[in-house]
Design an enzyme around this catalytic site. Structure first.
Site, PDB file in Angstrom:
ATOM      1  N   GLY A   8       1.380 -31.444  22.866  1.00  0.00           N
ATOM      2  CA  GLY A   8       1.573 -31.476  21.385  1.00  0.00           C
ATOM      3  C   GLY A   8       0.739 -30.501  20.687  1.00  0.00           C
ATOM      4  O   GLY A   8      -0.227 -30.056  21.150  1.00  0.00           O
ATOM      5  N   CYS A   9       1.312 -30.160  19.474  1.00  0.00           N
ATOM      6  CA  CYS A   9       0.548 -29.052  18.546  1.00  0.00           C
ATOM      7  C   CYS A   9      -0.766 -29.607  18.158  1.00  0.00           C
ATOM      8  O   CYS A   9      -1.785 -28.933  18.466  1.00  0.00           O
ATOM      9  CB  CYS A   9       1.207 -28.846  17.469  1.00  0.00           C
ATOM     10  SG  CYS A   9       1.899 -30.296  16.589  1.00  0.00           S
ATOM     11  N   TYR A  10      -1.007 -30.623  17.481  1.00  0.00           N
ATOM     12  CA  TYR A  10      -2.487 -31.144  17.224  1.00  0.00           C
ATOM     13  C   TYR A  10      -3.325 -31.451  18.492  1.00  0.00           C
ATOM     14  O   TYR A  10      -4.337 -31.117  18.435  1.00  0.00           O
ATOM     15  CB  TYR A  10      -2.186 -32.514  16.638  1.00  0.00           C
ATOM     16  CG  TYR A  10      -1.672 -32.683  15.100  1.00  0.00           C
ATOM     17  CD1 TYR A  10      -2.576 -32.238  14.131  1.00  0.00           C
ATOM     18  CD2 TYR A  10      -0.536 -33.436  14.677  1.00  0.00           C
ATOM     19  CE1 TYR A  10      -2.308 -32.606  12.756  1.00  0.00           C
ATOM     20  CE2 TYR A  10      -0.161 -33.697  13.618  1.00  0.00           C
ATOM     21  CZ  TYR A  10      -1.117 -33.005  12.478  1.00  0.00           C
ATOM     22  OH  TYR A  10      -0.684 -33.595  11.314  1.00  0.00           O
TER      23      TYR A  10
END
Ligand SMILES: *[C@@H]1O[C@H](CO)[C@@H](O)[C@H](O)[C@H]1NC(C)=O
Ligand SMILES: *[C@@H]1O[C@H](CO)[C@@H](O)[C@H](O)[C@H]1NC(C)=O
Ligand SMILES: *[C@@H]1O[C@H](CO)[C@@H](O)[C@H](O)[C@H]1NC(C)=O
Ligand SMILES: *[C@@H]1O[C@H](CO)[C@@H](O)[C@H](O)[C@H]1NC(C)=O
Ligand SMILES: *[C@@H]1O[C@H](CO)[C@@H](O)[C@H](O)[C@H]1NC(C)=O
Length: 842
Positions: free
Chosen positions: A657-659
């Protein structure tokens, strides 16, 4: 020759902060009641004078407490040069009055040099010296005695005028024999010191003022050098302070005209005595002090100062004139026989943690030394022992063992400096729990940590340090502890900048990028769920990739439309169903499947591909569905933190995921320093909320707004914690901008364990060679990351309590947070260069 530059006994004199009564009241308390009235006026003025004259009240109070901790006669012996009584009587008197008024009773002994010569000249007697000693015939003796009595009376009178009770003691203390009757005539050698007149004076509340006249048992007066007499007094009373007041304010180096700030006798005495300006009285004085200090505790020292500096010398840490002490003589030894006393060596070696823990015995270490060329450094009592072993490579500081007093007295610095003079390069290994780690860092130019040990070095070329690290690294492989991938590299000086080259990169970063392509063939990519922002970005990247081609794009909404932003071929969106996918897989038409679907929907497609069982194609899934896979089929594809070789070998890769990507990259290098729950406050642009309309991607609603959401248990919180192997708190927000995430991470650390600079160095070294991670000293801004393919880490602020560090990280959620990372994984899995098709300079 090693000079002990610092006045270490001054450091030792530093006393614990203590609640001492105010100076004025201390004075009153110490006063015998009968003198209170007369003392009141002068006490106040002298205290004011004191506080104006010297450093800080704190110091004064500490030293007062120190000085009053022993019996009154043990405070100080002050030797006053004859010229001071002539030239600086008021200063001297007021200084002694101050001490008296604060309850301190120095034993004062004065000489009478210059006055005698004047008187002798008046009487037509030629002064005669042999070896700095005044030849004293009976005529001279008469003058000497008269002169002593006069000077003594002058000082006592001046003191009494200031309300100080002073007692002249002009005889009865020093018993003597003729030093050499034929040569010097009436000159004495002190054979006995009678303490009682001095003690009686102090007991009665009087300052004893002594002359350096001595008597034979039959009562013949003999002249004794005042320095010698003061030394005899000091031997007898063992005072805390021995002070020689002279008008020059110290020993002046005759060659340079400069005041000598300190003399370490053990180290410097022999050379000093050979210097051309050391003669007559100076020579005698230094010799006398040398002999005196041999009999006093090693911590004792003699200060030679001007009367104006007396208070400063006594009551401040910095001191004033020339400080003479024994110091520490450093000795080099190159064989075991050189050590002489084997017990001394054994005692020193027992300080070694390895020996202490029983892992190594003293005997086996000694045997090792027998067969190995080494050089050892130590002071005489081996408070500090250093052993440098010279092998084929970089010389190694094999042991550096110091007692507490060795550290306190700065012997460690002196030893290290002398090693540095002999070796222009050196390495050594220290446990990361070592209490003196900061000291080792300060002595090194670079370091590398692994499995609880830190390798330090200085003076190495990048190649040498790189080889050294490899060796060190290899020596830990197979060790029971070596499961950790963590490896912090520190560097303690600017010189470390020079190490930023590829040789060092390979060793500093345990998991370097795979930049070489091993696959010349082209590969076909099918993109399932191509409509979202991530899909669009990936399409653009593939369009610019040297070897990837898109074979299919599937989107229910866009089926039938032409694929935009793709120039390699004309492609039309299809709407692929499970069976279509199965057929494509059976036909072997696709090399790489990319699942860009919402969470929870791609399983049927994956199962369809799995069911064919040919194992030729590979899958990268962008959803969260397989990030927590426990079957072992799926590999988590964060190349900077996972084993890249493993990703390259995988056929099922779940894209992080990005975060979660940014948070892990921001936290991982500090893993082993963390002492509490790391917390990250993340703010994403609204593209992170996808294309499906919601308040979180409603620009109007976001205007002048910030939306916190999923404040606990966000799926990325789980992902970050799961992948890092410890809990991390994550609080996401959405803001008004389109793409880009800003993370502010707060990490509790062990108090004082790291400086901001250390932390930055850890990150710089850990991510050496990573083309998609930039480490900066500045705070990265989210507006600068938009459209960039990497992560920027910065901030590195440490709070003033030194137990928390704050790190900022920015990432473009659509690129390194999704599409770019996906391409990295595709490249690795297909055997291309990891950065192929990724504009790494953007
Ligand atoms: C120890 O010596 C170093 C120089 O070698 C000096 O910078 C430092 O101030 C000294 N420390 C003390 C406590 O004297
Ligand atoms: C005195 O000065 C000379 C010349 O600079 C120097 O070599 C010598 O070490 C100095 N002696 C002391 C005790 O400082
Ligand atoms: C793991 O992958 C293989 C094929 O690669 C598949 O046959 C098997 O069912 C998978 N296992 C699970 C638990 O998904
Ligand atoms: C990282 O630094 C390089 C070199 O300064 C720069 O070209 C690149 O744009 C930076 N990357 C990011 C993501 O800011
Ligand atoms: C970055 O961290 C600093 C503390 O190091 C903090 O004050 C600042 O608000 C953060 N900046 C951003 C843009 O998140």
């Amino acid at each position: 020759m090693i000079r002990q530059v610092s006045r270490s006994t001054r450091a030792l004199r530093r006393l614990p902060k203590a609640a001492l009564p105010q100076v004025a009241s201390a004075a009153v308390v110490a006063q015998p009641a009968t003198r209170n009235a007369i003392a009141a006026y002068s006490t106040r003025s002298t205290v004011v004078q004191l506080l104006n004259n010297i450093g800080s009240k704190r110091e004064v109070e500490q030293y007062l407490k120190y000085f009053t901790s022993v019996s009154q006669q043990q405070f100080a012996v002050i030797k006053v040069g004859g010229a001071i009584i002539t030239d600086q009587l008021p200063e001297l008197a007021s200084c002694l009055a101050f001490l008296y008024h604060v309850g301190l009773y120095p034993i004062v002994l004065h000489g009478t040099g210059p006055q005698i010569n004047e008187l002798l000249e008046n009487e037509g007697v030629e002064p005669e010296y042999i070896d700095g000693i005044r030849v004293t015939n009976p005529e001279t003796m008469a003058v000497v005695r008269k002169c002593f009595l006069e000077q003594n009376l002058r000082l006592v009178t001046a003191l009494e005028k200031m309300g100080v009770h002073a007692r002249p003691i002009t005889a009865g203390v020093f018993g003597a024999d003729y030093l050499d009757k034929d040569k010097y005539q009436l000159v004495g050698k002190i054979t006995a010191v009678n303490k009682s007149p001095v003690e009686a004076a102090i007991d009665a509340g009087y300052l004893p003022i002594l002359t350096s006249l001595a008597e034979t048992p039959s009562g013949q007066l003999l002249n004794v050098n005042a320095d010698v007499a003061a030394g005899e007094l000091a031997r007898e009373f063992e005072p805390l302070k021995i002070v020689y007041l002279n008008e020059k304010g110290g020993i002046i180096n005759g060659s340079t005209g400069e005041k000598v700030s300190s003399i370490n006798l053990d180290e410097e005495y022999d050379d000093l005595m050979k210097e051309p300006w050391v003669k007559y009285g100076t020579k005698l004085k230094i010799k006398e002090i040398h002999d005196l200090l041999q009999h006093l505790p090693r911590s004792s020292s003699v200060a030679i100062i001007n009367v104006d500096d007396l208070q400063k010398e006594l009551f401040t840490d910095s001191g004033a004139g020339t400080l003479i002490r024994r110091g520490y003589k450093l000795i080099n030894r190159q064989s075991l026989a050189d050590f002489g006393n084997p017990d001394l060596l054994r005692t020193a070696l027992l300080r070694d943690p390895e020996i202490k823990s029983g892992k190594l015995s003293v005997a086996s270490y000694l045997k090792f030394l027998e067969s190995t060329p080494f050089k050892s450094y130590g002071d005489e009592p081996l408070e500090v022992l250093a052993i440098v072993v010279e092998g084929k490579g970089v010389p190694k500081l094999d042991k550096f063992l110091s007692s507490k007093s060795g550290w306190l007295n700065n012997v460690t610095d002196n030893i290290f400096n002398s090693i540095k003079k002999d070796y222009n390069k050196l390495c050594w290994i220290v446990s990361e729990n070592d209490a003196n780690l900061a000291w080792y860092f300060s002595k090194s130019e670079g370091s590398f940590a692994k499995n609880g040990q830190i390798l330090f070095w200085y003076g190495l070329s990048p190649e040498e340090s790189s080889n050294l690290i490899k060796e060190f690294d290899a020596s830990h492989i197979g060790s029971a502890l070596s499961s950790s991938k963590e490896s912090g590299v520190f560097s303690a000086s600017q010189q470390a900048r020079g190490f930023h080259n590829s040789a060092r990169v390979r060793s500093a970063n345990p998991n370097p990028p795979i930049t070489q392509s091993k696959n010349e063939a082209k590969a076909k990519v099918a993109l399932i769920g191509a409509r979202g922002y991530t899909g669009q970005n990936l399409i653009k990247l593939i369009d610019n990739h040297p070897k990837l081609e898109i074979s299919h794009v599937s989107s229910r909404e866009l089926a039938g439309q032409k694929l935009q932003d793709y120039n390699k071929a004309q492609i039309v969106y299809s709407n692929l169903q499970v069976d279509d996918i199965k057929q494509l897989e059976e036909d072997g038409d696709v090399d790489m499947w990319v699942m860009a679907l919402p969470n929870g929907v791609c399983k049927p497609f994956v199962d369809a591909i799995d069911s064919v069982g040919k194992g030729k194609s590979k899958i990268v899934d962008l959803s969260a569905d397989y990030r927590f896979d426990t079957t072992g089929n799926w590999t988590y594809g964060l190349p900077e933190l996972q084993d890249r070789q493993q990703i390259a070998a995988a056929s099922r890769i779940s894209n992080p995921g990005c975060y979660a990507t940014a948070a892990q990259v921001a936290i991982a290098p500090l893993s082993k320093y963390i002492a509490g729950l790391p917390t990250t406050f993340g703010v994403s642009g609204y593209s992170g909320a996808g294309t499906k309309p919601s308040p979180k991607n409603d620009v109007a609603f976001l205007s002048n707004n910030l939306i916190p959401y999923s404040l606990t248990d966000h799926i990325h919180e789980r992902e970050i914690s799961n992948k890092l192997g410890f809990d991390v708190a994550f609080m996401p927000h959405v803001a008004q901008w389109f793409q880009g995430i800003s993370h502010t991470v707060s990490i509790p650390i062990k108090k004082g364990s790291l400086t901001s600079r250390d932390i930055r160095n850890i990150y710089q070294e850990r991510y050496q060679g990573e083309q998609l991670i930039n480490v900066t000293g500045d705070i990265p801004l989210v507006r600068d990351i938009s459209g960039k393919h990497g992560i920027v880490i910065g901030g590195f602020a440490v709070n003033s309590k030194e137990d928390r560090v704050v790190i900022n990280a920015t990432i473009d959620n659509l690129l390194k947070g999704a599409a770019t990372q996906c391409l990295q994984n595709i490249n690795l899995a297909l055997g291309y260069g990891e950065y192929d098709g990724i504009p790494t300079n953007q």
